[in-house]
Design a protein around this motif. Structure first.
Motif, PDB file in Angstrom:
ATOM      1  N   ASN A 264       0.807  -1.229   0.000  1.00  0.00           N
ATOM      2  CA  ASN A 264       0.000   0.000   0.000  1.00  0.00           C
ATOM      3  C   ASN A 264       0.833   1.269   0.000  1.00  0.00           C
ATOM      4  OD1 ASN A 264       1.036   0.176   2.570  1.00  0.00           O
ATOM      5  ND2 ASN A 264      -0.874  -0.411   3.605  1.00  0.00           N
ATOM      6  N   GLY A 265       2.165   1.100  -0.125  1.00  0.00           N
ATOM      7  CA  GLY A 265       3.032   2.270  -0.170  1.00  0.00           C
ATOM      8  C   GLY A 265       3.475   2.760   1.185  1.00  0.00           C
ATOM      9  N   HIS A 266       2.953   2.212   2.249  1.00  0.00           N
ATOM     10  CA  HIS A 266       3.330   2.621   3.606  1.00  0.00           C
ATOM     11  C   HIS A 266       4.025   1.490   4.355  1.00  0.00           C
ATOM     12  CE1 HIS A 266       1.047   6.321   3.104  1.00  0.00           C
ATOM     13  NE2 HIS A 266       0.023   5.587   2.660  1.00  0.00           N
ATOM     14  N   GLY A 267       4.547   0.514   3.646  1.00  0.00           N
ATOM     15  CA  GLY A 267       5.272  -0.580   4.285  1.00  0.00           C
ATOM     16  C   GLY A 267       4.432  -1.811   4.544  1.00  0.00           C
ATOM     17  N   GLY A 268       3.105  -1.698   4.489  1.00  0.00           N
ATOM     18  CA  GLY A 268       2.243  -2.846   4.692  1.00  0.00           C
ATOM     19  C   GLY A 268       1.903  -3.502   3.386  1.00  0.00           C
ATOM     20  N   GLY A 269       1.180  -4.636   3.439  1.00  0.00           N
ATOM     21  CA  GLY A 269       0.821  -5.306   2.210  1.00  0.00           C
ATOM     22  C   GLY A 269      -0.101  -6.477   2.454  1.00  0.00           C
ATOM     23  N   HIS A 270      -0.722  -6.941   1.390  1.00  0.00           N
ATOM     24  CA  HIS A 270      -1.586  -8.113   1.457  1.00  0.00           C
ATOM     25  C   HIS A 270      -0.886  -9.283   0.786  1.00  0.00           C
ATOM     26  CE1 HIS A 270      -5.071  -5.945   2.994  1.00  0.00           C
ATOM     27  NE2 HIS A 270      -4.765  -4.960   2.140  1.00  0.00           N
ATOM     28  N   VAL A 271      -0.766 -10.403   1.534  1.00  0.00           N
ATOM     29  CA  VAL A 271      -0.154 -11.604   0.981  1.00  0.00           C
ATOM     30  C   VAL A 271      -1.156 -12.279   0.053  1.00  0.00           C
ATOM     31  CG1 VAL A 271       0.765 -13.883   1.541  1.00  0.00           C
ATOM     32  CG2 VAL A 271       1.328 -11.920   2.982  1.00  0.00           C
ATOM     33  N   LEU A 272      -0.679 -12.746  -1.073  1.00  0.00           N
ATOM     34  CA  LEU A 272      -1.557 -13.382  -2.043  1.00  0.00           C
ATOM     35  C   LEU A 272      -1.551 -14.899  -1.881  1.00  0.00           C
ATOM     36  CD1 LEU A 272      -0.729 -11.380  -5.312  1.00  0.00           C
ATOM     37  CD2 LEU A 272      -2.514 -10.958  -3.597  1.00  0.00           C
ATOM     38  N   LEU A 273      -2.728 -15.492  -1.951  1.00  0.00           N
ATOM     39  CA  LEU A 273      -2.843 -16.949  -1.850  1.00  0.00           C
ATOM     40  C   LEU A 273      -2.189 -17.633  -3.040  1.00  0.00           C
ATOM     41  CD1 LEU A 273      -4.108 -19.037   0.083  1.00  0.00           C
ATOM     42  CD2 LEU A 273      -6.145 -19.027  -1.376  1.00  0.00           C
ATOM     43  N   GLN A 274      -1.972 -16.911  -4.113  1.00  0.00           N
ATOM     44  CA  GLN A 274      -1.360 -17.493  -5.305  1.00  0.00           C
ATOM     45  C   GLN A 274       0.143 -17.734  -5.111  1.00  0.00           C
ATOM     46  OE1 GLN A 274      -2.034 -14.096  -7.991  1.00  0.00           O
ATOM     47  NE2 GLN A 274       0.193 -13.996  -8.299  1.00  0.00           N
ATOM     48  N   ASP A 275       0.722 -17.245  -4.002  1.00  0.00           N
ATOM     49  CA  ASP A 275       2.155 -17.419  -3.757  1.00  0.00           C
ATOM     50  C   ASP A 275       2.410 -18.864  -3.303  1.00  0.00           C
ATOM     51  OD1 ASP A 275       4.807 -17.374  -3.111  1.00  0.00           O
ATOM     52  OD2 ASP A 275       4.710 -15.600  -1.834  1.00  0.00           O
ATOM     53  N   THR A 276       2.555 -19.739  -4.259  1.00  0.00           N
ATOM     54  CA  THR A 276       2.731 -21.158  -3.956  1.00  0.00           C
ATOM     55  C   THR A 276       3.972 -21.395  -3.104  1.00  0.00           C
ATOM     56  OG1 THR A 276       1.663 -21.741  -6.041  1.00  0.00           O
ATOM     57  CG2 THR A 276       2.980 -23.447  -4.976  1.00  0.00           C
ATOM     58  N   GLN A 277       5.021 -20.642  -3.352  1.00  0.00           N
ATOM     59  CA  GLN A 277       6.250 -20.822  -2.577  1.00  0.00           C
ATOM     60  C   GLN A 277       6.013 -20.537  -1.096  1.00  0.00           C
ATOM     61  OE1 GLN A 277       9.557 -18.147  -3.403  1.00  0.00           O
ATOM     62  NE2 GLN A 277      10.977 -19.860  -3.176  1.00  0.00           N
ATOM     63  N   LEU A 278       5.271 -19.479  -0.778  1.00  0.00           N
ATOM     64  CA  LEU A 278       4.950 -19.156   0.609  1.00  0.00           C
ATOM     65  C   LEU A 278       4.108 -20.256   1.245  1.00  0.00           C
ATOM     66  CD1 LEU A 278       4.725 -17.248   3.063  1.00  0.00           C
ATOM     67  CD2 LEU A 278       2.732 -16.204   1.932  1.00  0.00           C
ATOM     68  N   ILE A 279       3.061 -20.675   0.530  1.00  0.00           N
ATOM     69  CA  ILE A 279       2.168 -21.705   1.068  1.00  0.00           C
ATOM     70  C   ILE A 279       2.933 -23.004   1.327  1.00  0.00           C
ATOM     71  CG2 ILE A 279       0.102 -23.080   0.655  1.00  0.00           C
ATOM     72  CD1 ILE A 279      -0.347 -20.035   1.091  1.00  0.00           C
ATOM     73  N   GLU A 280       3.762 -23.407   0.359  1.00  0.00           N
ATOM     74  CA  GLU A 280       4.529 -24.643   0.512  1.00  0.00           C
ATOM     75  C   GLU A 280       5.542 -24.530   1.666  1.00  0.00           C
ATOM     76  OE1 GLU A 280       4.409 -27.610  -1.048  1.00  0.00           O
ATOM     77  OE2 GLU A 280       2.609 -26.983  -2.121  1.00  0.00           O
ATOM     78  N   THR A 281       6.166 -23.349   1.801  1.00  0.00           N
ATOM     79  CA  THR A 281       7.156 -23.157   2.863  1.00  0.00           C
ATOM     80  C   THR A 281       6.518 -23.274   4.238  1.00  0.00           C
ATOM     81  OG1 THR A 281       8.501 -21.724   1.449  1.00  0.00           O
ATOM     82  CG2 THR A 281       8.833 -21.537   3.826  1.00  0.00           C
ATOM     83  N   LEU A 282       5.370 -22.611   4.434  1.00  0.00           N
ATOM     84  CA  LEU A 282       4.684 -22.664   5.727  1.00  0.00           C
ATOM     85  C   LEU A 282       4.119 -24.054   6.010  1.00  0.00           C
ATOM     86  CD1 LEU A 282       2.756 -19.246   5.693  1.00  0.00           C
ATOM     87  CD2 LEU A 282       4.874 -19.816   6.907  1.00  0.00           C
ATOM     88  N   ALA A 283       3.521 -24.653   4.990  1.00  0.00           N
ATOM     89  CA  ALA A 283       2.900 -25.967   5.185  1.00  0.00           C
ATOM     90  C   ALA A 283       3.943 -27.031   5.505  1.00  0.00           C
ATOM     91  CB  ALA A 283       2.115 -26.360   3.936  1.00  0.00           C
ATOM     92  N   HIS A 284       5.089 -26.956   4.827  1.00  0.00           N
ATOM     93  CA  HIS A 284       6.142 -27.943   5.083  1.00  0.00           C
ATOM     94  C   HIS A 284       6.718 -27.762   6.482  1.00  0.00           C
ATOM     95  CE1 HIS A 284       9.862 -30.246   4.749  1.00  0.00           C
ATOM     96  NE2 HIS A 284       9.323 -30.838   3.697  1.00  0.00           N
ATOM     97  N   PHE A 285       6.883 -26.501   6.910  1.00  0.00           N
ATOM     98  CA  PHE A 285       7.439 -26.236   8.244  1.00  0.00           C
ATOM     99  C   PHE A 285       6.579 -26.872   9.333  1.00  0.00           C
ATOM    100  CE2 PHE A 285       7.706 -23.546  12.054  1.00  0.00           C
ATOM    101  CZ  PHE A 285       9.062 -23.693  12.351  1.00  0.00           C
ATOM    102  N   SER A 286       5.261 -26.800   9.176  1.00  0.00           N
ATOM    103  CA  SER A 286       4.356 -27.374  10.178  1.00  0.00           C
ATOM    104  C   SER A 286       4.385 -28.896  10.197  1.00  0.00           C
ATOM    105  CB  SER A 286       2.914 -26.908   9.904  1.00  0.00           C
ATOM    106  OG  SER A 286       2.841 -25.495   9.986  1.00  0.00           O
ATOM    107  N   ARG A 287       4.987 -29.475   9.178  1.00  0.00           N
ATOM    108  CA  ARG A 287       4.986 -30.936   9.067  1.00  0.00           C
ATOM    109  C   ARG A 287       6.402 -31.533   9.086  1.00  0.00           C
ATOM    110  NH1 ARG A 287       0.846 -28.539   6.684  1.00  0.00           N
ATOM    111  NH2 ARG A 287      -1.195 -29.567   6.560  1.00  0.00           N
ATOM    112  N   GLU A 288       7.381 -30.728   9.500  1.00  0.00           N
ATOM    113  CA  GLU A 288       8.770 -31.190   9.457  1.00  0.00           C
ATOM    114  C   GLU A 288       9.056 -32.300  10.453  1.00  0.00           C
ATOM    115  OE1 GLU A 288      11.440 -27.952   9.991  1.00  0.00           O
ATOM    116  OE2 GLU A 288      11.236 -27.236   7.926  1.00  0.00           O
TER     117      GLU A 288
END
Length: 517
Positions: free
Chosen positions: A24-48
């Motif tokens: 939004n130009g002020h340092g914040g932002g909305h994470v997109l569900l389309q970010d497969t790398q983010l989803i895979e990284t978080l999901a794998h961490f919970s199952r390590e």
């Protein structure tokens, strides 16, 4: 060679250190569900994390090799022993038993010795301990002895009442208790540790002959132990002391070695032996059954990845090769089921396909396929069923029939001996414990350490009736031992009471002083 970051499916990724966001130009932002790398990284961490071993959770491990050093062709046809100088790759995992994976490894405990030999006839696992005996001889008690050594279901803390209540009720393990509470219960390093099969196994030959054996693994570095005070200090300052010591030694190319021996009994000797050879609470006296050298173990390579090499390793005494066989030892028979079953639960039904567990020889088990995490071609279109021995399947006719090695006469004796296990404890069950007590007397201070270590544990017992039963158990070993334990426990309990009273008195004085102000 340079590498490019990708997803697990191989798609190239520009970065692995930032997520895709709408800012939004002020340092914040909305994470997109389309970010497969983010989803895979978080999901794998919970199952390590995979399920922790119920026992033997904390361990060190390394690779090395076994070298046959003596001719034992008169005893066995095992290929890894058939040529002097022959080397076989080995994976060794040495662990504490009761505590969790994150615990201190210098805590007083039995130490497990899991060793996988990748032989040219399949994998052979030695699932031994650093003591030659065990707490029990009836496998139905196996879950209970481990639960009694773990945490109380209400307090979630180790509990002296629970521990000693079990051992008073099962005094056949008193011999093992003397080992555990001596300085041998706190080894200084894995490099200075001996190991023993405990169980009785068999060496077999293709002509049908066999011998009973017990295995002894003797450190070439010399046995070294810690006192209770040293072990406690290290538990606080370096809780990974045993893991670190082994790793650092191998990194420095100070490769530890062990000489390996067997005790051998002919079947005719076994039938006349003065103890039940299938009783895991007893040793075979060396004067009656001397050690015979067979080989040497050297550790020379640290794991490249602990999880892949050591945590995923699975050991079972059921993993045997031609020339090496089981006996009627009830504890061994039960462990041959329990250990691979634990691996199936912890790692999945295809755990043998993991690189650290995979045999170095071709494997063909078309009746064992499918399931989670199946690697390879799953045996293609080969039939997944078997016919009778009289008519093998039309599609595959490679049938091998194993030879029977025990005579009917000896099998009858074996069954009689195996059926002799009962809950009855006789004076004979204390003989070897008494002998160990006297052996410890030859080492300066060792009896004193044993008494002090036992008293530290027994002083935690809160039930007076149970305390008296504990003293009676050790009186069966040696009346002087029992008297010394009792005196030491009473002194510790008095010290604990005086400390509590002093704290209470000090607290009362402080309150009075505050009130008068």
């Amino acid at each position: 060679m340079s590498r490019q970051y990708t997803l697990a499916e191989g798609q190239p990724q520009p970065s692995n250190s930032s997520s895709v966001q709408l800012r939004n130009g002020h340092g914040g932002g909305h994470v997109l569900l389309q970010d497969t790398q983010l989803i895979e990284t978080l999901a794998h961490f919970s199952r390590e994390r995979i399920p922790e071993r119920v026992v033997h959770a904390k361990a060190a491990g390394a690779y090395g090799y076994f070298e046959a050093t003596h001719d034992v062709s008169d005893l066995t046809d095992a290929s890894f022993l058939n040529t002097i100088g022959k080397k076989t790759k080995v994976l060794l995992r040495v662990s504490t038993v009761g505590p969790e994976r994150g615990s201190a490894d210098t805590i007083r405990d039995v130490h497990g010795w899991g060793m996988k030999l990748y032989t040219d006839e399949g994998n052979l696992d030695w699932v031994f301990n650093n003591t030659a005996v065990f707490f029990i001889r009836d496998p139905i008690k196996f879950p209970s002895v481990n639960r009694a050594h773990k945490r109380h279901p209400r307090t979630n803390m180790p509990d002296a009442d629970m521990f000693w209540d079990f051992h008073v009720g099962n005094p056949e393990g008193t011999h093992q208790l003397l080992h555990l509470f001596s300085d041998r219960g706190t080894p200084a390093s894995i490099r200075h540790l001996n190991a023993y099969s405990g169980h009785t196994y068999t060496f077999t030959k293709s002509d049908g002959s066999f011998r009973y054996i017990k295995v002894h693994i003797k450190t070439r570095q010399g046995v070294k132990n810690l006192t209770a005070a040293e072990a406690t200090r290290l538990a606080g300052t370096d809780p990974d002391h045993l893991v670190r010591d082994l790793f650092d030694a191998i990194e420095a190319k100070n490769y530890p070695q062990w000489d390996i021996f067997v005790q051998v009994l002919e079947p005719e000797q076994a039938e006349k032996f003065n103890i039940n050879i299938f009783d895991m609470t007893k040793v075979w006296p060396h004067a009656d059954v001397p050690l015979r050298p067979i080989g040497r173990l050297t550790l020379d390579t640290n794991p490249r990845n602990y999880f892949a090499d050591i945590e995923q390793a699975a050991f079972s005494p059921s993993n045997m090769v031609p020339g090496w066989g089981p006996s009627a030892d009830p504890m061994l028979q039960a462990r041959m089921f329990a250990y691979p079953d634990a691996a199936r639960y912890r790692l999945g039904v295809n755990y043998q396909q993991l690189p650290t567990n995979k045999a170095v020889v071709p494997v063909y088990v078309p009746t064992q396929r499918d399931g989670f995490m199946t690697f390879g071609d799953n045996y293609g279109d080969d039939p997944n069923y078997v016919n009778s021995m009289l008519r093998p399947t039309t599609f595959k006719k490679n049938v091998v029939q194993a030879a029977t090695t025990l005579s009917e006469k000896h099998e009858k004796w074996t069954l009689e001996m195996a059926n002799a296990f009962t809950t009855t404890v006789t004076p004979e069950d204390y003989v070897q414990a008494t002998a160990l007590w006297h052996v410890l007397g030859r080492e300066e201070g060792h009896q004193d350490h044993l008494v002090e270590n036992l008293a530290d544990s027994i002083a935690g017992v809160t039930h007076a009736g149970l305390l008296q039963e504990v003293y009676k158990v050790f009186a069966n070993v040696d009346k002087q031992l029992s008297a010394r334990i009792q005196a030491a426990v009473e002194a510790k309990k008095k010290g604990q009471a005086d400390k509590v009273n002093a704290i209470a008195g000090s607290s009362g004085t402080d309150k009075h002083a505050m009130h008068t102000k």
